[in-house]
Design a protein around this motif. Structure first.
Motif, PDB file in Angstrom:
ATOM      1  N   PHE A  49      44.869  35.478  35.218  1.00 47.02           N
ATOM      2  CA  PHE A  49      43.648  35.563  36.024  1.00 47.02           C
ATOM      3  C   PHE A  49      43.427  34.314  36.864  1.00 47.02           C
ATOM      4  O   PHE A  49      42.909  34.405  37.984  1.00 47.02           O
ATOM      5  N   ARG A  53      42.998  34.895  40.834  1.00 49.47           N
ATOM      6  CA  ARG A  53      41.759  34.470  41.495  1.00 49.47           C
ATOM      7  C   ARG A  53      42.049  33.762  42.824  1.00 49.47           C
ATOM      8  O   ARG A  53      41.289  33.881  43.789  1.00 49.47           O
ATOM      9  N   PRO A  93      37.901  41.621  42.088  1.00 48.90           N
ATOM     10  CA  PRO A  93      37.269  40.405  42.594  1.00 48.90           C
ATOM     11  C   PRO A  93      36.143  40.762  43.566  1.00 48.90           C
ATOM     12  O   PRO A  93      36.351  41.507  44.517  1.00 48.90           O
ATOM     13  N   LEU A  98      35.084  37.680  39.077  1.00 47.66           N
ATOM     14  CA  LEU A  98      35.860  38.772  38.484  1.00 47.66           C
ATOM     15  C   LEU A  98      34.902  39.685  37.728  1.00 47.66           C
ATOM     16  O   LEU A  98      34.231  39.254  36.796  1.00 47.66           O
TER      17      LEU A  98
END
Length: 285
Positions: A49, A53, A93, A98
């Motif tokens: 993640f 991101r 997103p 998230l």
């Protein structure tokens, strides 16, 4: 040139049919984008993640077993339904955050929408299994005002699930083996009622023990629904169809949940209707 993409994560992941579904819809719509598989182990979720991101082309991911609950602490926000179910299968997103969703619940209900749109005197669902998949199914059916009979090997776990997910419902628990042998129970008039029998477990799946359910436990006119996708035609569904019941297979839920996820990933409505026929052929190839 970079292109927008989404993916499915899990451990293992090679068995996932999601790339076939999303890839088919992207091609049919002529959209730029792709949908991949990513093998992510439990100890790699944080790094996964953190990397995604920072990737402007990443549109989100689906989450399959065993990560549907493990991802929750790594997210910034949960949709209320996902929070209630306690499991996430879609992450998107949104404005730098998230956000976790659960599309299993609406995906499960999709093939039942025509039935649920009708008015009934009484609605009951016999749900077999108390594992992770059952959580979304219980929540979805409770929201449709179904009386639930939850069957599992562990009665205490079954009761705990019902108390957590449908605390105000008039629900019941039963041992799973109660349904294994034939019964001569005389059901009352089911005209104007909706009855479901749902296999929410992995029983009957390739490599798993069979699901022992005698169809005499199902009221006349019941709909049998199996979430297993391998094999698609389970012994549970075969027996139900032989006994004259209507059936719904696991691809219905799989495609239904993917529809909700696709809209969030790619901002488009996937082609359905007649397109489902070709998509099913590809999934079964």
């Amino acid at each position: 040139m970079n292109q927008p993409y989404a993916e499915v994560i899990g451990d293992p992941i090679a068995q996932s049919k999601s790339p076939v579904i999303h890839g088919y819809w992207l091609a049919r719509l002529g959209l730029e984008g792709r949908y991949d598989r990513a093998h992510v182990k439990a100890d790699g979720l944080g790094e996964y993640f953190a990397t995604r991101r920072a990737d402007p082309d990443w549109c989100g991911c689906n989450v399959t077993m065993p990560h549907k609950q493990a991802v929750i602490p790594l997210l910034d926000r949960l949709d209320p339904l996902a929070a209630r179910i306690g499991a996430v299968n879609t992450i998107v997103p949104e404005d730098g955050a998230l956000v976790g969703y659960n599309t299993d619940a609406p995906g499960f209900l999709e093939p039942l929408r025509e039935d649920l749109a009708r008015t009934h005197y009484f609605r009951m669902a016999r749900v077999l299994g108390t594992g992770g998949a059952a959580r979304a199914i219980i929540a979805a059916l409770a929201d449709e005002h179904m009386v639930l009979v939850l069957a599992g090997r562990n009665m205490e776990k079954a009761r705990s699930l019902l108390d957590e997910l449908d605390p105000h419902g008039e629900n019941h628990v039963a041992p799973l083996d109660h349904f294994a042998d034939a019964t001569d129970f005389d059901f009352d008039d089911r005209e104007g009622c909706l009855d479901l029998v749902v296999n929410a477990s992995a029983l009957g799946m390739t490599g798993q023990p069979p699901l022992a359910f005698d169809t005499t436990h199902a009221p006349p006119g019941s709909v049998f629904y199996d979430i297993v996708t391998s094999p698609l035609e389970t012994e549970f569904l075969k027996a139900a169809r032989t006994a004259g019941f209507r059936t719904v297979d696991g691809l219905s839920m799989l495609i239904g949940q993917a529809d909700h996820a696709f809209r969030r990933f790619f901002g488009a409505i996937p082609p359905r209707g007649d397109a489902d026929v070709e998509l099913r052929e590809r999934l079964m190839a």
